[in-house]
Scaffold this active site. Structure first.
Site, PDB file in Angstrom:
ATOM      1  N   HIS A   1      -7.489  -3.398   4.967  1.00  0.00           N
ATOM      2  CA  HIS A   1      -6.893  -2.055   4.888  1.00  0.00           C
ATOM      3  C   HIS A   1      -7.695  -1.206   3.897  1.00  0.00           C
ATOM      4  O   HIS A   1      -8.068  -0.069   4.165  1.00  0.00           O
ATOM      5  CB  HIS A   1      -5.420  -2.164   4.450  1.00  0.00           C
ATOM      6  CG  HIS A   1      -4.814  -0.887   3.957  1.00  0.00           C
ATOM      7  ND1 HIS A   1      -5.108  -0.346   2.710  1.00  0.00           N
ATOM      8  CD2 HIS A   1      -3.954  -0.012   4.539  1.00  0.00           C
ATOM      9  CE1 HIS A   1      -4.449   0.782   2.564  1.00  0.00           C
ATOM     10  NE2 HIS A   1      -3.745   1.012   3.652  1.00  0.00           N
ATOM     11  N   ASN A   2      -7.967  -1.786   2.732  1.00  0.00           N
ATOM     12  CA  ASN A   2      -8.702  -1.034   1.708  1.00  0.00           C
ATOM     13  C   ASN A   2     -10.147  -0.757   2.123  1.00  0.00           C
ATOM     14  O   ASN A   2     -10.694   0.290   1.799  1.00  0.00           O
ATOM     15  CB  ASN A   2      -8.675  -1.786   0.372  1.00  0.00           C
ATOM     16  CG  ASN A   2      -7.345  -1.598  -0.342  1.00  0.00           C
ATOM     17  OD1 ASN A   2      -6.324  -1.362   0.291  1.00  0.00           O
ATOM     18  ND2 ASN A   2      -7.347  -1.705  -1.652  1.00  0.00           N
TER      19      ASN A   2
ATOM     20  N   SER B   1       0.823  -1.212   0.000  1.00  0.00           N
ATOM     21  CA  SER B   1       0.000   0.000   0.000  1.00  0.00           C
ATOM     22  C   SER B   1       0.850   1.252   0.000  1.00  0.00           C
ATOM     23  O   SER B   1       1.927   1.291   0.586  1.00  0.00           O
ATOM     24  CB  SER B   1      -0.909   0.031   1.231  1.00  0.00           C
ATOM     25  OG  SER B   1      -1.633   1.253   1.234  1.00  0.00           O
TER      26      SER B   1
ATOM     27  N   GLU C   1      -9.932   2.080   4.223  1.00  0.00           N
ATOM     28  CA  GLU C   1      -9.644   3.213   3.306  1.00  0.00           C
ATOM     29  C   GLU C   1     -10.944   3.759   2.692  1.00  0.00           C
ATOM     30  O   GLU C   1     -11.176   4.970   2.685  1.00  0.00           O
ATOM     31  CB  GLU C   1      -8.693   2.693   2.224  1.00  0.00           C
ATOM     32  CG  GLU C   1      -8.407   3.610   1.055  1.00  0.00           C
ATOM     33  CD  GLU C   1      -7.557   2.871  -0.010  1.00  0.00           C
ATOM     34  OE1 GLU C   1      -6.447   2.408   0.304  1.00  0.00           O
ATOM     35  OE2 GLU C   1      -8.032   2.753  -1.166  1.00  0.00           O
TER      36      GLU C   1
ATOM     37  N   LYS D   1      -4.543  -6.803   3.602  1.00  0.00           N
ATOM     38  CA  LYS D   1      -4.525  -5.652   2.671  1.00  0.00           C
ATOM     39  C   LYS D   1      -5.956  -5.306   2.231  1.00  0.00           C
ATOM     40  O   LYS D   1      -6.322  -4.140   2.100  1.00  0.00           O
ATOM     41  CB  LYS D   1      -3.650  -5.967   1.456  1.00  0.00           C
ATOM     42  CG  LYS D   1      -3.697  -4.894   0.351  1.00  0.00           C
ATOM     43  CD  LYS D   1      -3.274  -3.525   0.867  1.00  0.00           C
ATOM     44  CE  LYS D   1      -3.047  -2.441  -0.152  1.00  0.00           C
ATOM     45  NZ  LYS D   1      -3.989  -2.195  -1.188  1.00  0.00           N
TER      46      LYS D   1
HETATM   47  C1  6PG Z   1      -3.248   1.335  -1.651  1.00  0.00           C
HETATM   48  C2  6PG Z   1      -4.527   1.520  -2.413  1.00  0.00           C
HETATM   49  C3  6PG Z   1      -4.420   0.849  -3.743  1.00  0.00           C
HETATM   50  C4  6PG Z   1      -5.470   1.294  -4.752  1.00  0.00           C
HETATM   51  C5  6PG Z   1      -6.870   0.905  -4.366  1.00  0.00           C
HETATM   52  C6  6PG Z   1      -7.932   1.686  -5.093  1.00  0.00           C
HETATM   53  O1  6PG Z   1      -3.342   0.795  -0.552  1.00  0.00           O
HETATM   54  O2  6PG Z   1      -2.203   1.748  -2.135  1.00  0.00           O
HETATM   55  O3  6PG Z   1      -5.575   0.957  -1.707  1.00  0.00           O
HETATM   56  O4  6PG Z   1      -4.385  -0.523  -3.541  1.00  0.00           O
HETATM   57  O5  6PG Z   1      -5.379   2.650  -4.998  1.00  0.00           O
HETATM   58  O6  6PG Z   1      -7.011  -0.439  -4.658  1.00  0.00           O
HETATM   59  O7  6PG Z   1      -9.084   0.998  -4.893  1.00  0.00           O
HETATM   60  P1  6PG Z   1     -10.442   1.343  -5.614  1.00  0.00           P
HETATM   61  O8  6PG Z   1     -10.137   1.476  -7.082  1.00  0.00           O
HETATM   62  O9  6PG Z   1     -11.319   0.209  -5.322  1.00  0.00           O
HETATM   63  O10 6PG Z   1     -10.885   2.640  -5.013  1.00  0.00           O
END
Ligand code: 6PG
Length: 471
Positions: free
Chosen positions: A187-188, A130, A191, A184
């Protein structure tokens, strides 16, 4: 003829792969990359000029130039391409070589690949990375899971390239099989929640408080110096003040209100549902992306329900800003609490044996959800073995309670003004639900028993009961 051998290989030289590899080379390792796209290979050779990094055009040459056991990372789009690249590599590899999938693969795929590659004597690490392109270049947060001996072999590289917080690298061995990709994914999910919460705070300040973009940018900057300090607050402050290059206006005002998604947020909600762990703020964030996608429908419906919202009394100015800060801070805590709770349950159900303190520790730097708050979360988990939900710990209980009344004021003002707050209110109601010693689900049990004889339990007697309702 003697060729130099390289320590670390990368397949997939898009901006993430290229940057990660340059980061590896910065740290003194000999780094080698390949890609089917010739321009990406050329870009690596140009950007890496004068460094111990090289791009080659064929997988055969790539594999021959790596020292054994080979350490090969894939940063290619998740899905079938990962399987295709693995199949292409297999005939060229030797026993005990290591493949690291650094993309956002679904954990079911990672489980399958881990088991399959074991039968081929290839060691596999499903690894969350990430931090976006900038993180890959300067130091990402890295979440490797899978073959433990492979981790030991790549540890020195990953620890050196990872972001550092107080000198500690933002990488740790997460656990067996697909645990790295699972962590991960969560984590998302977090996010998604934090991003939508910030978006709702922005909407409230704008539509309830009448604040302009520059004013909000300054406010976010100020918040970012306090307990809301985080990467997402920082970039949101920057976004708010960015001007368009051609039009005499803020760029943000010109961006279509339709958010896309690659799936990791949805997967978090899906697995949470499967495990029976409530993560409503993450669910709400996924739902809001869905609602945003129905833009044309929203345009039509908004015309049918057009009326001016003129709440009699509402929060304004500094009082509004202070209350929104509290609402946002408590919703941040609650979103992390939901994600950590999901990890705690998944650790047991999926036998990941996760170290939740370690996960909070490696999320403090490099990754998209990095925030000062994570140090407090780390401490909460370090003090208590088996802690599942951190909301009621001494670290957070008083703060959540202190933010409660202001959150009610913010939500009331937003509702009166017709500003949707699915994420903020779901975070609030999640907290209220856990704070309720008694929920109205006695009614749901009675309804189930009424129409389906599903039985119920009682608070005054033990046993299982059924009633012929209405008789
Ligand atoms: C990270 C981000 C990366 C990516 C996302 C975007 O941790 O660096 O999460 O993995 O930018 O996957 O996700 P979406 O396209 O679903 O918003």
């Amino acid at each position: 003829m003697n060729h130099q051998l390289y320590d670390f290989g990368m397949i997939g030289l898009g901006v993430m792969g290229r940057n990660f590899l340059l980061n590896v080379a910065d740290d003194g390792f000999a780094a080698l990359g390949t890609d089917i796209n010739e321009d990406s290979v050329k870009a690596l050779n140009e950007e890496g000029e004068g460094m111990n990094v090289k791009g080659v055009h064929t997988q055969k040459e790539f594999v021959e130039l790596l020292s054994k056991p080979r350490k090969i990372m894939l940063l290619v789009p998740a899905g079938k391409i990962v399987d295709k690249v693995i199949e292409g590599l297999l005939p060229l590899l030797d026993d005990d070589d290591i493949i690291i999938d650094g993309g956002n693969s679904h954990y079911d795929d990672t489980n399958r690949r881990y088991e399959y590659l074991k039968t081929k004597n290839i060691r596999f690490l499903g690894t969350g990375v990430s931090g976006g392109a900038e993180g890959a270049r300067r130091g990402p947060s890295i979440m490797p899971g899978g073959d433990k001996s492979a981790w030991e072999d790549v540890k020195s590289v990953l620890e050196t390239v990872a972001a550092k917080v107080n000198g500690e690298p933002c990488v740790t061995y997460i656990g067996e099989s697909s645990s790295g990709h699972y962590v991960k994914m969560v984590h998302n999910g977090i996010e998604y929640g934090l991003m939508q919460l910030i978006a709702e705070a922005y909407d409230i300040l704008k539509r309830v408080g009448g604040m302009g973009n520059d004013e909000m940018s300054a406010l976010f900057d100020q918040w970012n110096k306090g307990r809301l300090n985080s990467f997402l607050m920082e970039i949101s402050a920057d976004i708010l003040k960015q001007r368009d290059e051609k039009m005499d206006t803020h760029l943000l005002d010109l961006i279509l209100d339709k958010a896309k998604q690659k799936g990791t947020g949805k997967w978090t909600s899906q697995t949470a549902m499967d495990l029976g762990v409530p993560v409503p703020t993450i669910d709400s964030a996924v739902t809001m992306r869905g609602i945003s996608a129905f833009r044309e429908y929203r345009q039509d419906v908004s015309k049918m329900f057009e009326h001016v919202h003129t709440p009699e009394e509402t929060l304004t100015g500094e009082a509004l800003a202070e209350s929104v800060e509290k609402a946002l801070y408590s919703a941040f805590i609650i979103t992390y609490a939901q994600g950590m709770h999901l990890l705690a349950e998944a650790s047991e159900e999926l036998n990941y044996n996760l170290d939740l303190e370690g996960i909070a520790r490696i999320w403090r730097g490099g990754c998209i959800i990095r925030a000062t708050l994570l140090e407090k979360i780390r401490k909460a988990y370090s003090k208590r073995d088996g802690l599942k939900n951190m909301m009621a710990t001494s670290e957070f209980r008083d703060e959540l309670f202190d933010c409660r009344d202001c959150t009610v004021d913010v939500l009331t003002a937003a509702m009166k003004a017709g500003v949707p707050t699915l994420c903020l209110s779901s975070a609030f109601n999640y907290y209220e639900s856990f704070r309720s010693a008694r929920l109205p689900l006695n009614m749901v049990q009675a309804q189930r028993d009424y129409f389906g004889s599903h039985t119920y339990e009682r608070i005054d007697q033990t046993g299982i009961f059924h009633t012929d309702w209405g008789k």
